[in-house]
Scaffold this active site. Sequence first.
Site, PDB file in Angstrom:
ATOM      1  N   LYS A 169       0.831  -1.205   0.000  1.00  0.00           N
ATOM      2  CA  LYS A 169       0.000   0.000   0.000  1.00  0.00           C
ATOM      3  C   LYS A 169       0.876   1.269   0.000  1.00  0.00           C
ATOM      4  O   LYS A 169       2.088   1.184   0.214  1.00  0.00           O
ATOM      5  CB  LYS A 169      -0.920  -0.042   1.230  1.00  0.00           C
ATOM      6  CG  LYS A 169      -1.905  -1.236   1.236  1.00  0.00           C
ATOM      7  CD  LYS A 169      -2.814  -1.190   2.476  1.00  0.00           C
ATOM      8  CE  LYS A 169      -3.784  -2.355   2.538  1.00  0.00           C
ATOM      9  NZ  LYS A 169      -4.680  -2.285   3.727  1.00  0.00           N
ATOM     10  N   TYR A 180     -12.527  -2.790  -2.668  1.00  0.00           N
ATOM     11  CA  TYR A 180     -13.035  -2.806  -1.302  1.00  0.00           C
ATOM     12  C   TYR A 180     -14.565  -2.776  -1.235  1.00  0.00           C
ATOM     13  O   TYR A 180     -15.126  -2.347  -0.226  1.00  0.00           O
ATOM     14  CB  TYR A 180     -12.450  -1.627  -0.513  1.00  0.00           C
ATOM     15  CG  TYR A 180     -11.008  -1.842  -0.081  1.00  0.00           C
ATOM     16  CD1 TYR A 180     -10.622  -2.995   0.603  1.00  0.00           C
ATOM     17  CD2 TYR A 180     -10.039  -0.882  -0.341  1.00  0.00           C
ATOM     18  CE1 TYR A 180      -9.306  -3.194   1.010  1.00  0.00           C
ATOM     19  CE2 TYR A 180      -8.712  -1.071   0.066  1.00  0.00           C
ATOM     20  CZ  TYR A 180      -8.361  -2.232   0.745  1.00  0.00           C
ATOM     21  OH  TYR A 180      -7.066  -2.420   1.156  1.00  0.00           O
ATOM     22  N   PHE A 215     -15.408   3.507   8.018  1.00  0.00           N
ATOM     23  CA  PHE A 215     -14.066   3.928   7.597  1.00  0.00           C
ATOM     24  C   PHE A 215     -13.860   3.838   6.084  1.00  0.00           C
ATOM     25  O   PHE A 215     -12.746   4.050   5.592  1.00  0.00           O
ATOM     26  CB  PHE A 215     -13.000   3.090   8.323  1.00  0.00           C
ATOM     27  CG  PHE A 215     -13.142   1.596   8.133  1.00  0.00           C
ATOM     28  CD1 PHE A 215     -12.624   0.967   7.008  1.00  0.00           C
ATOM     29  CD2 PHE A 215     -13.808   0.827   9.086  1.00  0.00           C
ATOM     30  CE1 PHE A 215     -12.765  -0.403   6.831  1.00  0.00           C
ATOM     31  CE2 PHE A 215     -13.940  -0.553   8.917  1.00  0.00           C
ATOM     32  CZ  PHE A 215     -13.420  -1.170   7.790  1.00  0.00           C
ATOM     33  N   ARG A 233      -0.873 -14.545   4.380  1.00  0.00           N
ATOM     34  CA  ARG A 233      -1.577 -13.866   5.486  1.00  0.00           C
ATOM     35  C   ARG A 233      -0.855 -14.082   6.810  1.00  0.00           C
ATOM     36  O   ARG A 233      -0.871 -13.210   7.682  1.00  0.00           O
ATOM     37  CB  ARG A 233      -3.055 -14.304   5.542  1.00  0.00           C
ATOM     38  CG  ARG A 233      -3.875 -13.590   4.443  1.00  0.00           C
ATOM     39  CD  ARG A 233      -5.369 -13.671   4.624  1.00  0.00           C
ATOM     40  NE  ARG A 233      -5.932 -12.890   5.704  1.00  0.00           N
ATOM     41  CZ  ARG A 233      -6.475 -11.682   5.568  1.00  0.00           C
ATOM     42  NH1 ARG A 233      -6.494 -11.068   4.403  1.00  0.00           N
ATOM     43  NH2 ARG A 233      -7.005 -11.070   6.600  1.00  0.00           N
ATOM     44  N   THR A 255      -5.130  -7.953  10.689  1.00  0.00           N
ATOM     45  CA  THR A 255      -5.563  -6.692  10.075  1.00  0.00           C
ATOM     46  C   THR A 255      -5.229  -5.490  10.954  1.00  0.00           C
ATOM     47  O   THR A 255      -4.728  -4.472  10.479  1.00  0.00           O
ATOM     48  CB  THR A 255      -7.084  -6.748   9.823  1.00  0.00           C
ATOM     49  OG1 THR A 255      -7.385  -7.929   9.077  1.00  0.00           O
ATOM     50  CG2 THR A 255      -7.563  -5.529   9.068  1.00  0.00           C
ATOM     51  N   ARG A 275       2.694  -6.457   9.232  1.00  0.00           N
ATOM     52  CA  ARG A 275       1.820  -5.416   9.787  1.00  0.00           C
ATOM     53  C   ARG A 275       2.193  -5.068  11.229  1.00  0.00           C
ATOM     54  O   ARG A 275       2.079  -3.919  11.650  1.00  0.00           O
ATOM     55  CB  ARG A 275       0.362  -5.880   9.694  1.00  0.00           C
ATOM     56  CG  ARG A 275      -0.172  -5.865   8.255  1.00  0.00           C
ATOM     57  CD  ARG A 275      -1.460  -6.636   8.126  1.00  0.00           C
ATOM     58  NE  ARG A 275      -2.188  -6.342   6.896  1.00  0.00           N
ATOM     59  CZ  ARG A 275      -3.346  -6.899   6.584  1.00  0.00           C
ATOM     60  NH1 ARG A 275      -3.903  -7.797   7.406  1.00  0.00           N
ATOM     61  NH2 ARG A 275      -3.952  -6.588   5.461  1.00  0.00           N
ATOM     62  N   ASN A 284      -1.865  -0.485   7.439  1.00  0.00           N
ATOM     63  CA  ASN A 284      -1.220  -1.777   7.704  1.00  0.00           C
ATOM     64  C   ASN A 284      -0.372  -2.313   6.550  1.00  0.00           C
ATOM     65  O   ASN A 284      -0.127  -3.509   6.446  1.00  0.00           O
ATOM     66  CB  ASN A 284      -2.258  -2.801   8.162  1.00  0.00           C
ATOM     67  CG  ASN A 284      -3.401  -2.946   7.186  1.00  0.00           C
ATOM     68  OD1 ASN A 284      -3.343  -2.408   6.081  1.00  0.00           O
ATOM     69  ND2 ASN A 284      -4.421  -3.687   7.566  1.00  0.00           N
ATOM     70  N   HIS A 300      -1.866  -5.420   1.544  1.00  0.00           N
ATOM     71  CA  HIS A 300      -3.101  -6.171   1.359  1.00  0.00           C
ATOM     72  C   HIS A 300      -2.723  -7.605   0.989  1.00  0.00           C
ATOM     73  O   HIS A 300      -1.734  -7.817   0.285  1.00  0.00           O
ATOM     74  CB  HIS A 300      -3.933  -5.573   0.221  1.00  0.00           C
ATOM     75  CG  HIS A 300      -5.042  -6.490  -0.222  1.00  0.00           C
ATOM     76  ND1 HIS A 300      -6.243  -6.560   0.446  1.00  0.00           N
ATOM     77  CD2 HIS A 300      -5.110  -7.399  -1.230  1.00  0.00           C
ATOM     78  CE1 HIS A 300      -6.998  -7.469  -0.147  1.00  0.00           C
ATOM     79  NE2 HIS A 300      -6.331  -8.007  -1.154  1.00  0.00           N
TER      80      HIS A 300
HETATM   81  N1  UDP Z   1      -9.666  -1.641   8.003  1.00  0.00           N
HETATM   82  C1  UDP Z   1      -9.679  -0.666   8.993  1.00  0.00           C
HETATM   83  N2  UDP Z   1     -10.441  -0.896  10.120  1.00  0.00           N
HETATM   84  C2  UDP Z   1     -11.152  -2.038  10.310  1.00  0.00           C
HETATM   85  C3  UDP Z   1     -11.125  -3.032   9.303  1.00  0.00           C
HETATM   86  C4  UDP Z   1     -10.367  -2.800   8.170  1.00  0.00           C
HETATM   87  O1  UDP Z   1      -9.031   0.360   8.861  1.00  0.00           O
HETATM   88  O2  UDP Z   1     -11.809  -2.187  11.365  1.00  0.00           O
HETATM   89  C5  UDP Z   1      -8.866  -1.405   6.774  1.00  0.00           C
HETATM   90  C6  UDP Z   1      -7.470  -2.031   6.843  1.00  0.00           C
HETATM   91  O3  UDP Z   1      -6.557  -1.186   6.161  1.00  0.00           O
HETATM   92  C7  UDP Z   1      -7.688  -3.354   6.123  1.00  0.00           C
HETATM   93  C8  UDP Z   1      -8.676  -2.945   5.024  1.00  0.00           C
HETATM   94  O4  UDP Z   1      -9.523  -1.993   5.665  1.00  0.00           O
HETATM   95  O5  UDP Z   1      -6.474  -3.899   5.620  1.00  0.00           O
HETATM   96  C9  UDP Z   1      -9.506  -4.099   4.476  1.00  0.00           C
HETATM   97  O6  UDP Z   1     -10.199  -4.731   5.527  1.00  0.00           O
HETATM   98  P1  UDP Z   1     -10.336  -6.319   5.631  1.00  0.00           P
HETATM   99  O7  UDP Z   1     -11.351  -6.597   6.670  1.00  0.00           O
HETATM  100  O8  UDP Z   1     -10.530  -6.900   4.281  1.00  0.00           O
HETATM  101  O9  UDP Z   1      -8.896  -6.750   6.246  1.00  0.00           O
HETATM  102  P2  UDP Z   1      -7.640  -7.470   5.547  1.00  0.00           P
HETATM  103  O10 UDP Z   1      -8.196  -8.538   4.638  1.00  0.00           O
HETATM  104  O11 UDP Z   1      -6.874  -6.391   4.804  1.00  0.00           O
HETATM  105  O12 UDP Z   1      -6.837  -8.044   6.685  1.00  0.00           O
HETATM  106 MG    MG Z   2      -9.625  -8.428   3.140  1.00  0.00          MG
END
Ligand code: UDP
Ligand code: MG
Length: 168
Positions: free
Chosen positions: A11, A51, A59, A92, A98, A109, A123, A126
């Site tokens: 990112k 997204y 958010f 992952r 996350t 992360r 974080n 992705h």
């Molecule tokens: N995100 C956030 N707050 C939250 C959940 C997600 O800021 O409570 C942001 C974070 O940058 C995350 C992205 O939204 O990487 C996508 O969310 P997802 O739930 O898909 O998490 P990921 O798959 O990236 O772990």
């Molecule tokens: Mg995700």
Amino acid sequence: MPNEATLVIIKPDGLKKSLTGNILSRLSETKLKIIGARVMVVEEELAVKHYSHLKDKPFFQELIKYITGSLHGENRVMALVYWGKDAIQKVRDIAGATNPEEAEPISIRGAYGRILTNGLYENVIHASSSPDEAQREIKLWFEPDEIVYELYPTKIIVAEKSERKVWA
Ligand code: UDP
Ligand code: MG
């Protein structure tokens, strides 16, 4: 477990902090193969599609600003496709949770992420979360010819009157 593909995006914070090399080194621990890579600017349309499952979250607008780069004054991201056994889980695991404060400290992360004052998780990377999501995301971020394996079925279309940029 069969071979599978997963999408990684470094990112804008990752590029702004010059973390690309560190992140690729960490990901190389997985022994997965990189089968596609591009540095690119993320348009709003791509960000919203990527997204779309989060569009009702409070958010969401900040998240779009984050991935399109306006939050960091850095609009480049690096998108990669990794391929191999258990690729989604392996990536992952190294990416970490996350929420960067809940992520293992030695995960990407955990080491490089932070929570912004408005609560957004900055974080750094992705990583796709399931085979279906990986397929959906890879098709959004890459054209078939930008990946060295034929991951998914393709078709040939004849595009008449289409414009494209070539070297002058
Ligand atoms: N995100 C956030 N707050 C939250 C959940 C997600 O800021 O409570 C942001 C974070 O940058 C995350 C992205 O939204 O990487 C996508 O969310 P997802 O739930 O898909 O998490 P990921 O798959 O990236 O772990
Ligand atoms: Mg995700």
